[in-house]
Design a protein around this motif. Sequence first.
Motif, mmCIF file in Angstrom:
data_model
loop_
_atom_site.group_PDB
_atom_site.id
_atom_site.type_symbol
_atom_site.label_atom_id
_atom_site.label_comp_id
_atom_site.label_asym_id
_atom_site.label_seq_id
_atom_site.Cartn_x
_atom_site.Cartn_y
_atom_site.Cartn_z
ATOM 1 N N ARG A 261 0.817 -8.058 9.048
ATOM 2 C CA ARG A 261 0.964 -6.833 8.279
ATOM 3 C C ARG A 261 2.422 -6.684 7.869
ATOM 4 O O ARG A 261 3.332 -7.088 8.603
ATOM 5 N N THR A 277 2.703 -0.516 2.577
ATOM 6 C CA THR A 277 2.247 -1.419 3.635
ATOM 7 C C THR A 277 1.082 -2.235 3.118
ATOM 8 O O THR A 277 0.374 -1.833 2.183
ATOM 9 N N GLY A 278 0.877 -3.388 3.748
ATOM 10 C CA GLY A 278 -0.225 -4.246 3.347
ATOM 11 C C GLY A 278 -0.134 -5.588 4.031
ATOM 12 O O GLY A 278 0.587 -5.760 5.028
ATOM 13 N N GLU A 279 -0.829 -6.576 3.471
ATOM 14 C CA GLU A 279 -0.872 -7.905 4.066
ATOM 15 C C GLU A 279 0.252 -8.781 3.520
ATOM 16 O O GLU A 279 0.702 -8.615 2.377
ATOM 17 N N LYS A 282 0.690 -11.067 -0.180
ATOM 18 C CA LYS A 282 0.052 -10.318 -1.244
ATOM 19 C C LYS A 282 1.029 -9.268 -1.764
ATOM 20 O O LYS A 282 1.774 -8.677 -0.983
ATOM 21 N N LEU A 284 2.687 -5.910 -2.758
ATOM 22 C CA LEU A 284 2.588 -4.500 -2.420
ATOM 23 C C LEU A 284 3.251 -3.699 -3.529
ATOM 24 O O LEU A 284 4.383 -4.007 -3.932
#
Length: 831
Positions: A261, A277-279, A282, A284
């Motif tokens: 994360r 926030t995110g993976e 990928k 953001l």
Amino acid sequence: MFRPARRPGRWATAAAALAVVLSGLSSAPATAAASPQWQRLTPPLTTPWTNQVSPTNALPDYPRPQQTRDKWQNLNGVWEFAKAQPGEAPPIGRSLGERILVPYPVESALSGIMRHETQMWYRRTFQVPNNWQVGGRGQRLLLHFQAVDWDATVYVNGREVTHHTGGYDAFSVDVTDALTTAKNQEIVVGVADPNDAGGQPLGKQRQPGDGIFYTPSSGIWQTVWLEPVTPAHIDRVDTTPDVANGSVSVTAQVGGPVRQRVEAIAYDHGRVVGRATGEANKPLQLKVDKPHLWTPDDPFLYDLRVSLSSGDSVGSYFGLRSISVGKTADGKQHMLLNGKFVMQLGPLDQGFWPDGIYTAPTDAALKFDLQQEKALGFNMVRKHIKVEPDRWYYYADKLGLMVWQDMPAMKDDVEATPAAQVNFESEMHRMIDQHRSFPSIVTWVPFNEGWGDYQVGRIADEVKSWDPTRLVDAESGVNCCRSEPDSGRGNIYDDHTYTGPGTPTPDATRAAVDGEYGGLGLKVDGHQFDPAGSFAYEMEPDSATLTKRYGELQQRLLLAAQQCGVSAGVYTQTTDVEKEVNGFLTYDRQVKKMDFAAVRAANQAVIKGATGAPVKGPVASQGTPGIDGIAAYPFDENTGTTAADTVGGHNATLVGGAGWTAGHSGSALAVNGSGQYADTGAPLVKTDGSYSVAAWVKFTALGDGFQTVVSQDGGDHSAFFLQYSGADHKLAFSFVGVRALAPMTPEAGRWYHLVGVRDAATGQLALYVDGKQAVSRNVCLGEASTGHTVIGRGQFGGNPVDYLNGAVDQVHVYDRALTEQEVATLYSSGV
């Protein structure tokens, strides 16, 4: 290609808990009291920073401003060094006989070696601080090389840990598993650099340097450092601004099998203004409060913190700006910054140094050139076929200078092999990936003047696909030299004209720029790299004249921007470089060669004046009616040294032994290609307006040289040339830097009727051959000239050139643009 042989043997791997103590950046342990020592050698010229360089402060600054971590160890300093032999085993555990100061190229005085090598060894030891907790389930240890030219094989404690080719991109390797329980860890680097004997990208490096090419830079030439990281860690942070949405796309590039994360937080002077926030891996979308755009006048940067769930965290920054091409109020395509036309004006920046060659002696020196460019009133800089350390782009970001980034060219006079093409594209892709987050970079330039170019249109499309957010200049100087024919691709049509500037015009989809012009020179005694070999495109006698001439060029650039729609200009160049003495500063950065205040005023006038209301071009004049024109030379005398002007009052004088021969009609002027011509004694046409010239011509012999039929002298070069272009083996109507070329190749011993037409109202330069239009080129501005109209030669560099070898008959001069019907009528009449 040389690659060091792998040394056999078993080496212990890292233990779970390494207890080693940091003891500084010393090189390999001394083996004897008389061990070799590094010595600074004497460069051809000394910069203000030369004597500041020492083993304790060899570029000590953190090298990667867009991905910072608190813990790191700089490995710049004194290393052991030796020339290598092909196939030689790496010198594991063996002291080498010389000492080199990293990261200065082996050819540089600051390296302490100051000679060219194509194969070489580097060696040193380091110690890992025990508080880094490297090994086992703890931290991993990364070894970073910012740049090594060209082929590098790296060993740690005898184990080959990586092999890399590419002289301009950074590379890293996890060396944790190669560590031992010993206190000192050994690094050996084998480097091979064929320089101009190879097919790799090399920019302007040549062995030996000469003319517009310079001393090569081999080996390690940017910072080497160590960094502890968590097993799952950030390899790169990519930021892409989205001005329309007031956001930035943040991608944390993370390797490893475990999903991570990511949290990204944007700051404005310590105040949180956005969070996402995110993976990992990928994009953001991070929106910011009240977006503050980056411009050269206001180079605002946001701070950024990117963290992983693994605990890894890096500091970075970004700028919000857009770059595009679009139509402005005048209906022409222009380069747009944040949706508005901003005239881009900057110098050609080569990035060479007399003491460090490719490597600036200190960080202050690296910043200095950019500071001077900003002080000179520029808002852009073209980084010419070289890639700089990341800190250079950081300073461009901070100071507010847009950057055109060239890809270092392959060798200019050799066709790239399929393998070389694959390598070129791979290295260019890595270069773009590693620099895609610097807001200052607005344009990628894959090729320059045909140097190693191939499949230009495909490459331009490829670069655009790699980075759709920036402009692509498919070939800088597409009108020049060995360039492939204009592909029509990319976002920019790029003209090179010396001294220029050129006057290209935008087309339906592309902006037009002067990618190179200028090159005005001044020799400064005591500050020349090679006094006997010093040269420039136009040499001036003193600083005042140089400054005045620069102002004149900038006035013409402003006119080109206002009337032609030129979006940018790149002046050659920031500093003198080796034998080139056409800089604002001497090569040693010790002397300002122009009045900087006057230069700044001239530059600011261009930037501000270009963004105002478009200036209308010259009003078309009806001119003198009739098919005879304002001057006509039938050359029917067949004797003497005077040819009568049967329409006006400007009889032509035969010069240099020019004589008579049978003409297309009656007799004709005969010239032998060596100093013979006819001088009308006056400037017959105003060359900044519309005009036409016509003549029958027969060439005695044709080859690779230029032969001019009719021209009009200017201060330095002819304002126009009705000619045979030996460079193209074509008939042409030309301005300096632009040739309207007929498609057919002429034959010797045959009469041709040539008509050159300049229509200032439409900006067209047209050539008619035997009554029919053969070619037309869009060239916005002509050049005012007060020199004589002459028949049988041209002028360039202030000297008579391009003498005709053949016969000329029935010359007509017009103070207007002839129509197609009038040209056809003139041809049919035979006179």
